[in-house]
Design an enzyme around this catalytic site. Sequence first.
Site, PDB file in Angstrom:
ATOM      1  N   ASP A 271      -6.922   4.419  -4.537  1.00 22.05           N
ATOM      2  CA  ASP A 271      -7.598   4.300  -3.243  1.00 22.05           C
ATOM      3  C   ASP A 271      -8.207   5.691  -3.034  1.00 22.05           C
ATOM      4  O   ASP A 271      -8.420   6.414  -4.019  1.00 22.05           O
ATOM      5  CB  ASP A 271      -6.595   3.920  -2.135  1.00 22.05           C
ATOM      6  CG  ASP A 271      -7.277   3.414  -0.867  1.00 22.05           C
ATOM      7  OD1 ASP A 271      -7.613   2.232  -0.802  1.00 22.05           O
ATOM      8  OD2 ASP A 271      -7.497   4.216   0.074  1.00 22.05           O
TER       9      ASP A 271
ATOM     10  N   ASN B  16     -16.114   6.265  -5.182  1.00 25.26           N
ATOM     11  CA  ASN B  16     -16.271   5.141  -6.080  1.00 25.26           C
ATOM     12  C   ASN B  16     -16.938   3.917  -5.452  1.00 25.26           C
ATOM     13  O   ASN B  16     -17.840   3.321  -6.032  1.00 25.26           O
ATOM     14  CB  ASN B  16     -14.873   4.747  -6.540  1.00 25.26           C
ATOM     15  CG  ASN B  16     -14.846   4.432  -7.983  1.00 25.26           C
ATOM     16  OD1 ASN B  16     -15.494   5.131  -8.772  1.00 25.26           O
ATOM     17  ND2 ASN B  16     -14.161   3.375  -8.332  1.00 25.26           N
TER      18      ASN B  16
ATOM     19  N   LYS C 151       0.861  -1.187   0.000  1.00 24.68           N
ATOM     20  CA  LYS C 151       0.000   0.000   0.000  1.00 24.68           C
ATOM     21  C   LYS C 151       0.888   1.224   0.000  1.00 24.68           C
ATOM     22  O   LYS C 151       2.036   1.164   0.417  1.00 24.68           O
ATOM     23  CB  LYS C 151      -0.868   0.023   1.270  1.00 24.68           C
ATOM     24  CG  LYS C 151      -2.101   0.868   1.145  1.00 24.68           C
ATOM     25  CD  LYS C 151      -3.232   0.097   0.499  1.00 24.68           C
ATOM     26  CE  LYS C 151      -4.433   0.960   0.229  1.00 24.68           C
ATOM     27  NZ  LYS C 151      -5.601   0.141  -0.140  1.00 24.68           N
TER      28      LYS C 151
HETATM   29  N1  GLU Z   1      -7.371   0.340  -2.867  1.00 25.08           N
HETATM   30  C1  GLU Z   1      -8.125  -0.828  -3.172  1.00 25.08           C
HETATM   31  C2  GLU Z   1      -8.143  -1.730  -1.956  1.00 25.08           C
HETATM   32  O1  GLU Z   1      -8.191  -1.256  -0.844  1.00 25.08           O
HETATM   33  C3  GLU Z   1      -7.695  -1.505  -4.455  1.00 25.08           C
HETATM   34  C4  GLU Z   1      -6.265  -1.906  -4.552  1.00 25.08           C
HETATM   35  C5  GLU Z   1      -5.831  -2.429  -5.920  1.00 25.08           C
HETATM   36  O2  GLU Z   1      -6.637  -2.498  -6.815  1.00 25.08           O
HETATM   37  O3  GLU Z   1      -4.653  -2.741  -6.042  1.00 25.08           O
HETATM   38  O4  GLU Z   1      -8.175  -2.929  -2.034  1.00 25.08           O
END
Ligand code: GLU
Length: 467
Positions: free
Chosen positions: A187, A262, A147
């Site tokens: 995100d 989203n 992340k």
């Molecule tokens: N941010 C999204 C999550 O919390 C998607 C992450 C991604 O697609 O790599 O899972």
Amino acid sequence: MKVDSIDPIGKLEDNNIFETSVTQYVNRVIEDVKNRNKGDEEFHQAVEEVLHSLEPVLVKKPEYIKERVLDRLVEPERQIIFRVPWVDDEGNVQVNRGFRVQFNSSIGPYKGGLRFHPSVNDSIVKFLGFEQIFKNSLTGLPIGGGKGGSDFDPKGKSDREIMRFCQSFMTELYRYIGPDVDVPAGDIGVGGREIGYLFGQYKRLKNANEPGVLTGKGLNYGGSLVRTEATGYGLIYFVDEMLKAHDYDLNGKKIVISGSGNVAIYAAEKVQELGACVIAMCDSNGYILDESGIDISLIKKIKLVERKRIKEYADIKSNSKYYEGQKGIWSIKCDIALPCATQNDIDIESAKLLVENKVIAVGEGANMPCTNEALSYLLENGILVAPAKAANAGGVATSALEMSQNSMRLSWSFEEVDEKLKNIMVNIFNASKEAAKEYGAEGNYVVGANIAGFLKVADVMISQGII
Ligand code: GLU
């Protein structure tokens, strides 16, 4: 007491003492996390929630203690913190901080979004990265956990400012990522526009068009159909499956959704399609209540196209009401609550209100939207909880499908991707259900998801040796 001084493995013969030592082992790892990551409260919270639920697994499988799997799991493989300088429209130099936590690459390249929000710090990125390990494992696809993000606030910034910030951010980040290394996505605060700017800069720096390095791309340069809708749709597929397993359905149910990004918007769209009625949504300023059912296309226009505040909705729809502040949204009587905004949105007071109002289920669209206290309270009161790691995994799962399409240099139809997403969500639900049952917590999908996600990662970590 330090578990090392009593050797958890040595106590195996004596079942009683062994069980005590499993708890001590878990507590010792949690203490270490707190000492090593002082003040990182969100990270502590995420670790505590997961580790306590793994105790029954450790009792059954002491090899995980011997291999110190938890100690290894809570320590990121790598953390990168970097300066992001950029120039605003007035010509002033601005400096933000960038982060990428590459948490666990056991089952695939690090995978997880980038969050641009003023609240982003080391703790937030680590909690999100830690959660991502289990979530990605649950998808059944070959992706590890990572992340990143920045404390940059996109609110009120011009398009050019966003572009310059993204270019500067990628100018440092590009050294650490790649289609087989680490694949960021969006995100909070990072959507299609930002991914476009980030991708453009990566391509320029690498002199290579590697679409698999980022997901959530535009459809004309390697993006996947359904990726935009995937987290919200996936949440509803999971919740629907969970309700069915307990003889409920979505038809005619009243839904309250926090957030209007989203995840919230596409969850609302899908849940209405399946016959439920969304009566409230919010942004960080306040919430709207529309008992006749929220017009999702209007919310899309206000929030996604015009990037305005949700208050506009009440100005246009005279039968709806706007309330300042977002917390009050959980006092609205509903059948299903879907927190899709951000972490720790539902605290103990909100959880009590939901129980009092006889909510049937809570589906976590955001990451860690319930405090640990709230989560325990909801479960103790028989509320069905669809936990974030499992229920919001549709986004990252579809990202992995985007990576597959990029590797094959082709793209699947909307129906094809949607069908795969639905199957993945049903499989995640079943895996969580089975794991909960096997470890004596039937119906507790929070525990089930943690265990199912953990088992796969832990076994792979052991098979790859002490690394
Ligand atoms: N941010 C999204 C999550 O919390 C998607 C992450 C991604 O697609 O790599 O899972």
